[in-house]
Design a protein around this motif. Sequence first.
Motif, mmCIF file in Angstrom:
data_model
loop_
_atom_site.group_PDB
_atom_site.id
_atom_site.type_symbol
_atom_site.label_atom_id
_atom_site.label_comp_id
_atom_site.label_asym_id
_atom_site.label_seq_id
_atom_site.Cartn_x
_atom_site.Cartn_y
_atom_site.Cartn_z
ATOM 1 N N HIS A 112 -31.284 -62.513 58.441
ATOM 2 C CA HIS A 112 -32.632 -62.783 58.953
ATOM 3 C C HIS A 112 -32.688 -64.166 59.609
ATOM 4 O O HIS A 112 -33.341 -64.344 60.633
ATOM 5 C CB HIS A 112 -33.663 -62.688 57.830
ATOM 6 N N SER A 113 -32.016 -65.131 59.008
ATOM 7 C CA SER A 113 -32.016 -66.487 59.565
ATOM 8 C C SER A 113 -31.340 -66.509 60.918
ATOM 9 O O SER A 113 -31.872 -67.092 61.877
ATOM 10 C CB SER A 113 -31.308 -67.453 58.608
ATOM 11 N N PHE A 114 -30.196 -65.869 61.037
ATOM 12 C CA PHE A 114 -29.482 -65.856 62.310
ATOM 13 C C PHE A 114 -30.271 -65.089 63.373
ATOM 14 O O PHE A 114 -30.261 -65.456 64.549
ATOM 15 C CB PHE A 114 -28.083 -65.284 62.160
ATOM 16 N N ALA A 115 -30.987 -64.042 62.964
ATOM 17 C CA ALA A 115 -31.836 -63.320 63.916
ATOM 18 C C ALA A 115 -32.967 -64.233 64.396
ATOM 19 O O ALA A 115 -33.305 -64.242 65.577
ATOM 20 C CB ALA A 115 -32.406 -62.061 63.274
ATOM 21 N N LYS A 116 -33.531 -65.021 63.485
ATOM 22 C CA LYS A 116 -34.603 -65.956 63.862
ATOM 23 C C LYS A 116 -34.080 -67.040 64.798
ATOM 24 O O LYS A 116 -34.747 -67.406 65.760
ATOM 25 C CB LYS A 116 -35.229 -66.602 62.634
ATOM 26 N N PHE A 117 -32.877 -67.563 64.530
ATOM 27 C CA PHE A 117 -32.328 -68.640 65.355
ATOM 28 C C PHE A 117 -32.118 -68.171 66.796
ATOM 29 O O PHE A 117 -32.255 -68.957 67.718
ATOM 30 C CB PHE A 117 -31.001 -69.145 64.803
ATOM 31 N N GLY A 118 -31.784 -66.919 66.986
ATOM 32 C CA GLY A 118 -31.537 -66.413 68.327
ATOM 33 C C GLY A 118 -30.215 -66.929 68.880
ATOM 34 O O GLY A 118 -29.472 -67.658 68.216
ATOM 35 N N THR A 119 -29.946 -66.572 70.106
ATOM 36 C CA THR A 119 -28.649 -66.896 70.707
ATOM 37 C C THR A 119 -28.552 -68.333 71.193
ATOM 38 O O THR A 119 -27.454 -68.808 71.466
ATOM 39 C CB THR A 119 -28.366 -65.950 71.895
ATOM 40 N N ARG A 120 -29.671 -69.032 71.283
ATOM 41 C CA ARG A 120 -29.626 -70.402 71.789
ATOM 42 C C ARG A 120 -29.543 -71.435 70.677
ATOM 43 O O ARG A 120 -28.914 -72.474 70.837
ATOM 44 C CB ARG A 120 -30.833 -70.659 72.678
ATOM 45 N N ILE A 121 -30.166 -71.184 69.541
ATOM 46 C CA ILE A 121 -30.154 -72.148 68.437
ATOM 47 C C ILE A 121 -28.991 -71.882 67.490
ATOM 48 O O ILE A 121 -28.370 -72.819 66.981
ATOM 49 C CB ILE A 121 -31.503 -72.115 67.677
ATOM 50 N N LYS A 122 -28.683 -70.615 67.245
ATOM 51 C CA LYS A 122 -27.657 -70.250 66.266
ATOM 52 C C LYS A 122 -26.324 -70.960 66.463
ATOM 53 O O LYS A 122 -25.788 -71.529 65.503
ATOM 54 C CB LYS A 122 -27.454 -68.733 66.261
ATOM 55 N N PRO A 123 -25.733 -70.978 67.676
ATOM 56 C CA PRO A 123 -24.417 -71.613 67.806
ATOM 57 C C PRO A 123 -24.417 -73.095 67.455
ATOM 58 O O PRO A 123 -23.406 -73.629 67.011
ATOM 59 C CB PRO A 123 -24.067 -71.425 69.290
ATOM 60 N N VAL A 124 -25.560 -73.755 67.595
ATOM 61 C CA VAL A 124 -25.632 -75.188 67.352
ATOM 62 C C VAL A 124 -25.755 -75.503 65.861
ATOM 63 O O VAL A 124 -25.146 -76.466 65.376
ATOM 64 C CB VAL A 124 -26.818 -75.806 68.130
ATOM 65 N N ILE A 125 -26.515 -74.700 65.107
ATOM 66 C CA ILE A 125 -26.803 -75.065 63.717
ATOM 67 C C ILE A 125 -26.200 -74.138 62.669
ATOM 68 O O ILE A 125 -26.348 -74.393 61.478
ATOM 69 C CB ILE A 125 -28.323 -75.184 63.472
ATOM 70 N N GLN A 126 -25.508 -73.073 63.073
ATOM 71 C CA GLN A 126 -25.089 -72.072 62.092
ATOM 72 C C GLN A 126 -24.139 -72.629 61.028
ATOM 73 O O GLN A 126 -24.233 -72.257 59.859
ATOM 74 C CB GLN A 126 -24.494 -70.847 62.770
ATOM 75 N N ASP A 127 -23.216 -73.521 61.401
ATOM 76 C CA ASP A 127 -22.267 -74.054 60.414
ATOM 77 C C ASP A 127 -22.974 -74.901 59.366
ATOM 78 O O ASP A 127 -22.745 -74.747 58.164
ATOM 79 C CB ASP A 127 -21.171 -74.873 61.102
#
Length: 194
Positions: free
Chosen positions: A75-90
């Motif tokens: 759910h978190s990764f879906a919320k982050f979307g493709t623009r925010i996820k790569p920056v903060i996922q780690d």
Amino acid sequence: MPKWLRKSLLVLVTIATFGLVTPQALLTDSPNEDKQAKRDTYEANPSINEDYFETQVFSDREQFINEMVRAAEEHSFAKFGTRIKPVIQDEFKDVILPNMEKAIAEVTSHYPDENLNQLIVSEVPSGGVSERIFHIMDNQTKKDVIRFHVRRDHPPQEDYVFNFHYHTSHDHFQTHHDLGSINWAKNTPPKWMS
């Protein structure tokens, strides 16, 4: 209405009225687009399926917590979307997700093992600038037990910060229980789910 048509109409009306009138309906996203975005999220992430939790039978508390943490990550990764996820996922996986796991374990510790099957993930992440990531609710009473949110903070003269927190039903969702924060940058972050 297609986005290009809406923008074109906005420009035409603004030019025709010398900028004195700006049609507000053209500036805001239509509710149908919001519903379509949620539908697209479900189709793009079939693993985010509320029905799964309604039929899932957990054999023990550890399995339940592991499954909820998996759902929290999705759910978190879906919320982050493709623009925010790569920056903060780690950083999210290292800092926030373990704290979510502790929060889920702590809040659900009040439930007997046989009642864990009543707890389900209740909502799709919300897009735009709203805070909701997901809620865990009691399927029998249809009331939320815990709500996980992320807020975009921008202290003066500082970077944007994503503040992850949760609320519980024990205090009627009044208190922010901190899960941690992740720095973004000076630039305004994109909208959620974009």
